[in-house]
Scaffold this active site. Structure first.
Site, PDB file in Angstrom:
ATOM      1  N   ASP A 344       0.858  -1.176   0.000  1.00 49.52           N
ATOM      2  CA  ASP A 344       0.000   0.000   0.000  1.00 49.52           C
ATOM      3  C   ASP A 344       0.906   1.242   0.000  1.00 49.52           C
ATOM      4  O   ASP A 344       2.100   1.167   0.274  1.00 49.52           O
ATOM      5  CB  ASP A 344      -0.954  -0.016   1.200  1.00 49.52           C
ATOM      6  CG  ASP A 344      -2.209   0.820   0.932  1.00 49.52           C
ATOM      7  OD1 ASP A 344      -2.185   1.650   0.007  1.00 49.52           O
ATOM      8  OD2 ASP A 344      -3.206   0.655   1.653  1.00 49.52           O
ATOM      9  N   GLU A 544     -10.449   7.267   3.961  1.00 49.48           N
ATOM     10  CA  GLU A 544      -9.406   6.757   4.863  1.00 49.48           C
ATOM     11  C   GLU A 544      -9.502   7.386   6.252  1.00 49.48           C
ATOM     12  O   GLU A 544     -10.588   7.630   6.771  1.00 49.48           O
ATOM     13  CB  GLU A 544      -8.017   6.926   4.222  1.00 49.48           C
ATOM     14  CG  GLU A 544      -7.913   6.134   2.908  1.00 49.48           C
ATOM     15  CD  GLU A 544      -6.506   6.021   2.362  1.00 49.48           C
ATOM     16  OE1 GLU A 544      -5.574   5.788   3.144  1.00 49.48           O
ATOM     17  OE2 GLU A 544      -6.346   6.127   1.131  1.00 49.48           O
TER      18      GLU A 544
HETATM   19  C1  BGC Z   1      -5.078   3.057   0.189  1.00 47.90           C
HETATM   20  C2  BGC Z   1      -5.382   1.996  -0.825  1.00 47.90           C
HETATM   21  C3  BGC Z   1      -5.288   2.556  -2.203  1.00 47.90           C
HETATM   22  C4  BGC Z   1      -3.938   3.172  -2.419  1.00 47.90           C
HETATM   23  C5  BGC Z   1      -3.750   3.788  -3.775  1.00 47.90           C
HETATM   24  C6  BGC Z   1      -3.816   3.774  -0.122  1.00 47.90           C
HETATM   25  O1  BGC Z   1      -3.659   4.869   0.718  1.00 47.90           O
HETATM   26  O2  BGC Z   1      -4.993   2.485   1.465  1.00 47.90           O
HETATM   27  O3  BGC Z   1      -6.646   1.444  -0.585  1.00 47.90           O
HETATM   28  O4  BGC Z   1      -5.534   1.558  -3.144  1.00 47.90           O
HETATM   29  O5  BGC Z   1      -3.708   4.157  -1.451  1.00 47.90           O
HETATM   30  O6  BGC Z   1      -4.476   4.944  -3.903  1.00 47.90           O
HETATM   31  C1  BGC Z   2      -4.194   7.770  -0.862  1.00 50.61           C
HETATM   32  C2  BGC Z   2      -3.700   8.113  -2.201  1.00 50.61           C
HETATM   33  C3  BGC Z   2      -3.758   9.603  -2.188  1.00 50.61           C
HETATM   34  C4  BGC Z   2      -2.764  10.067  -1.165  1.00 50.61           C
HETATM   35  C5  BGC Z   2      -2.715  11.520  -1.031  1.00 50.61           C
HETATM   36  C6  BGC Z   2      -3.120   8.158   0.118  1.00 50.61           C
HETATM   37  O1  BGC Z   2      -3.337   7.727   1.393  1.00 50.61           O
HETATM   38  O2  BGC Z   2      -4.543   6.468  -0.813  1.00 50.61           O
HETATM   39  O3  BGC Z   2      -4.327   7.517  -3.255  1.00 50.61           O
HETATM   40  O4  BGC Z   2      -3.517  10.149  -3.412  1.00 50.61           O
HETATM   41  O5  BGC Z   2      -2.970   9.522   0.094  1.00 50.61           O
HETATM   42  O6  BGC Z   2      -1.484  11.881  -0.474  1.00 50.61           O
END
Ligand code: BGC
Ligand code: BGC
Length: 889
Positions: A344, A544
């Protein structure tokens, strides 16, 4: 926004100066942090970390049979590839930090577009510009192939988690939490198929879905990504969604054009973290981890899932990205998983001994591809050096590269032309097609759960006059929730959804078609007295950890809807509530103030599906079509049933060992139909949570949705375990039972912060709001210490790097003055004594801080050595008028 914006406002410190590659991992600092963490665990009486017993996990056969031709091709490639090429396959970079040109020099395995990344940095880019983008990366990846072997195409991934929802005009399906209520795996498979077609049309090969989390604490900000609290339902859906996205395993349909690769995520236990805090540790026992939280994986693998995403969270003190027993022994060995494990977003940085730039431990544990969005170049250089020096085993590199290549072959990647030359069915026209929207609308209808329908208020007579009210009535962005257009999805307007329908628009169409009328007034005011009111309200978008909550009390978030309901009720108008939410929330007051109440979850772009069930059929005799989709406007009945227990208080329900649930107002499976004539009595209106605190941190606990961050010159890290060091170990934070201990090594600049989504503090500052800390100096500072706030650039089109940043080590504001020097208060003489430090926000505003966009209302930094303990940090009403002179001597 917090993380994203920090990257963008701190480039001079945080992106422009990554550690020089190759870089030795910070072993000593990290080992110290790890030991501190262990010590804290032991002090907290939590004992030693538990271990996984792989033999206690079932052995499963491989669903994708080994194909000798595929293996021979991969072998041949591997024999001809250089070490650089193999290592490159193990790295995924984000489009915001990698150019097609880079791919000519670095043979990376994959490219992703993160939640805020888009062509040209514009999240409102058209499908055609996405196709231009994927085409450019693809062509660069296969341009100038090695003479030794076939060119190895990249795979391009995106979070199409509820349809291809990053693209204006795409079909946005209900979020998973709503799909759970449909209890219809065949529908899920059709949604998967439709999503894959839209994704593939833009030249994207891979979606980071499905999430198979089994949520057991809906305070978690990602609850809406979960289908259900019920592991069996999640398992059935996991199978269906993988089948829809990848195609039917074992047939020619599998990975045929118009399908995409999946990422079954997040492995493992993402829905089981303590207090529902995103990315934190899970403390469930091994059998619960396997049987409840793990239920989706065997099902997804049996459908041929080729990619699994490792989770940020830990289990019993070990981060998943470092859990060899689970990643390798269980997933790959016991479960015969032939594909690869993707990491991740920089999750490797949370492992003790790692940074986002270097983490051999993750590869050793079984990670095959690092998601290294902005860190890829340094990580690649480090990994290469670790491979050369033997620090990482050659056999592990080969195995990981083999898995990535195998997936590429199975996905047909080697036979595909460049994205623009692919003849996926229908080209870009499939995006937001009528056929796909019909599936989404059907899903909306089937996901609606009728919680209350006293005196059989529903169905309404469509010939009458309805008033439509509430902030959610005409807001497609609110219907869609997070992971829509951008990461948080909290800046969208109806214009971002061409072809979409708001709930109000659907109601108006249904009413007008039948000869009735519908008028919109968000605040519920009216001139002409309506026959009934429909009030649409609920949560506003989040993603998130920004969606984490301390409790489930909806009115505490927004009391306005309740006032509207009560006012309409008092005027004698029958009220239907339509509740938009990413989870079950405590809504007893709103339920009591409504005659009928529909849980509509986050229905997506097809808001018309709601009106479909609200009105009595006006032209009886028109029956549902054979496909199950009744003509629009024709009510069938509510078939949605809760896939989550609905809480009776504002604290989550609890799951008992035998499978029963305690604390539910409505049990899982509940849901009325129009035919049932049930009258609900009034429910108690005490949320039964402790009164709200104004703390950011107290009693060893950071208040959700805030998070603690530690940063130094190279990067910032979020504290998700007992202890965390900044990448250079310049500053270390340790959470203890009653306080937070922060230690600065003196080796460079380090900062500790508490922050979250940017908010406007200017009114609070004007009211005299004060940042108040209760702290103890454990080691006095050797250099000036500054205390203040951190702000971010307002939301908007991407700025140029130069325009975006403060030039110096300042906190908020255009000048360096928003940060106050508090060194005098931390003198040696104060060592060991608890003291209170107050900084009125107005003093920071006076120093030119931008209080309208504060993303960290508390930050403290120094270049020198220092040790502090905090047991209470809060924003509170000032006890005296602001005295900026004494706050900042
Ligand atoms: C998330 C994932 C996501 C990835 C890509 C991460 O922060 O936990 O679920 O697929 O970012 O955006
Ligand atoms: C998300 C990403 C997002 C990023 C922003 C991550 O946690 O999953 O997809 O673009 O945070 O910094």
């Amino acid at each position: 926004m917090f993380q994203a914006k920090l990257h963008s406002i701190w480039p001079s410190r945080f992106t422009a100066r990554p550690p020089q590659a190759p870089q030795a991992p910070r072993r000593r600092g990290a080992a110290l942090v790890f030991m501190l963490g262990m010590w804290t665990l032991i002090c907290r009486g939590e004992g030693m970390p538990q271990v996984i017993h792989p033999s206690a996990w079932p052995a499963l056969p491989a669903a994708v049979p080994r194909d000798a031709k595929v293996e021979a091709f991969v072998d041949q490639l591997l024999r001809a590839m250089t070490l650089e090429e193999k290592v490159g396959q193990l790295v995924q970079a984000d489009i915001a930090s990698v150019t097609p040109e880079d791919l000519r020099n670095y043979h990376l395995g994959s490219i992703l577009a993160g939640g805020n990344a888009a062509p040209g940095g514009n999240v409102r880019s058209s499908a055609a510009s996405w196709l231009d983008l994927t085409d450019a990366y693809y062509r660069a990846s296969v341009g100038g192939p090695s003479p030794a072997h076939a060119a190895i195409p990249i795979i391009f991934g995106v979070d199409a988690v509820h349809g291809h929802a990053r693209i204006p005009g795409a079909t946005v399906f209900p979020q998973n939490v709503g799909l759970g209520a449909t209890h219809d795996p065949a529908l899920i498979e059709r949604i998967g198929r439709a999503t894959a077609e839209e994704v593939a049309a833009t030249g994207i090969d891979w979606t980071f879905a499905p999430t198979v989390a089994v949520v057991r604490d809906p305070r978690w900000g990602r609850s809406y990504e979960s289908y259900s609290e019920d592991p069996q339902l999640v398992a059935r859906y996991a199978h269906a969604m993988v089948t829809g996205l990848q195609g039917r395993v074992g047939t020619a349909d599998f990975m045929s054009p118009g399908h995409t690769l999946v990422s079954v995520k997040h492995f493992l236990g993402d829905g089981s973290t303590i207090d529902g805090r995103d990315q934190f540790d899970s403390r469930v026992d091994e059998s619960t981890l396997r049987d409840v939280h793990g239920a989706g994986y065997p099902a997804a693998l049996s459908a041929g899932a080729l990619i699994v995403m490792a989770s940020y969270n830990g289990w019993q003190g070990t981060k998943m990205h470092a859990n060899q027993a689970l990643l390798t022994q269980v997933l790959k060995q016991r479960w015969s998983f032939p594909g690869f494990v993707v990491g991740d977003w920089n999750a490797q940085e949370e492992i003790p001994g790692c940074t986002k730039y270097s983490c051999p431990a993750a590869l050793a544990a079984g990670l095959d591809m690092y998601m290294a969005p902005d860190s890829w170049k340094t990580l690649y250089a480090n990994l290469l050096q670790q491979a050369r020096s033997g620090q990482v085993e050659a056999s592990r590199i080969d195995d990981a590269a083999r898995r990535v290549l195998r997936v590429k072959v199975l996905a047909g990647q080697f036979g595909k032309p460049a994205p623009k030359d692919r003849t996926t069915r229908g080209g870009l026209a499939v995006i937001g097609s009528a056929a796909h929207r019909a599936i989404a609308r059907e899903a909306v209808r089937k996901s609606l759960v009728l919680l209350k329908n006293n005196r059989s208020l529903l169905p309404l007579d469509p010939h009458t006059h309805v008033l439509v009210a509430g902030a959610g009535a005409d807001d497609i962005g609110m219907q869609c929730g997070g992971w829509t257009i951008d990461w948080q999805g909290d800046h969208n307007t109806n214009a971002d959804f061409p072809g979409g329908t708001s709930i109000y628009a659907g109601i108006r169409a249904a009413a007008e078609q039948a000869g009735g009328t519908a008028t919109l007034d968000v605040d519920g005011n009216f001139q002409q007295r309506p026959d009934a009111a429909i009030v649409v309200f609920g949560e506003t978008p989040y993603a998130e950890f920004e969606g984490d909550r301390e409790h489930l009390d909806y009115s505490a978030l927004d009391a306005h809807p309740l006032q509207i309901l009560r006012r309409l009720r008092a005027a004698g108008i029958p009220v239907v509530s339509i509740f938009l939410s990413g989870r079950p929330l405590w809504i007893n007051p709103e339920l009591n103030a409504s005659d009928a109440f529909v849980a509509a979850w986050l229905p997506g772009s097809e808001g018309g599906g709601i009106a479909d069930l609200l009105f009595r059929p006006h032209n009886a005799g028109v029956l549902p079509t054979a496909g199950g989709a009744p003509p629009h406007g024709i009510a069938t009945d509510f078939s949605g049933r809760l896939a989550f227990s609905w809480p009776a208080t504002a604290m989550p329900v609890s799951y008992q060992p035998g499978g029963s649930v305690r604390g539910a107002l409505f049990k899982r499976g509940y849901g009325l139909s129009l035919a049932t004539h049930t009258t609900l009595a009034q429910f108690q209106e005490d949320p039964q949570v402790p009164p709200a605190q104004d703390t950011l941190f107290a009693a060893g606990h950071v208040t959700a949705p805030q998070s603690i961050y530690i940063s130094d010159r190279t990067a910032q890290v979020r504290l998700t375990m007992q202890s965390q060091a900044s990448p250079e170990a310049t500053v270390t934070a340790v959470l203890r039972k009653h306080d937070l201990e922060a230690t600065w090594s003196g080796a460079g600049r380090g900062e500790l912060r508490i922050g979250g989504r940017a908010a406007d503090y200017s009114a609070a500052a004007a009211r005299g709001m004060t940042l108040r800390l209760h702290l103890r100096v454990d080691a006095p500072p050797t250099q000036p210490v500054r205390l203040g706030l951190r702000c971010e650039a307002p939301y908007g089109p991407p700025r140029t790097a130069a325009a975006a940043l403060p030039r110096d080590w300042s906190m908020c504001g255009r000048s360096g003055g928003a940060m106050l020097d508090v060194s005098r208060r931390l003198k040696p003489a104060t060592r060991g004594v608890w003291q209170t430090l107050e900084v009125p926000l107005a003093c920071l505003a006076g120093k030119d801080a931008d209080l309208a966009h504060v993303n960290a209302p508390f930050a403290i930094a120094t270049d020198g050595a220092l040790a502090l303990s905090f047991d209470d940090i809060r924003l509170t009403a000032a006890t005296a008028p602001p005295d900026c002179a004494s706050a900042a001597p």
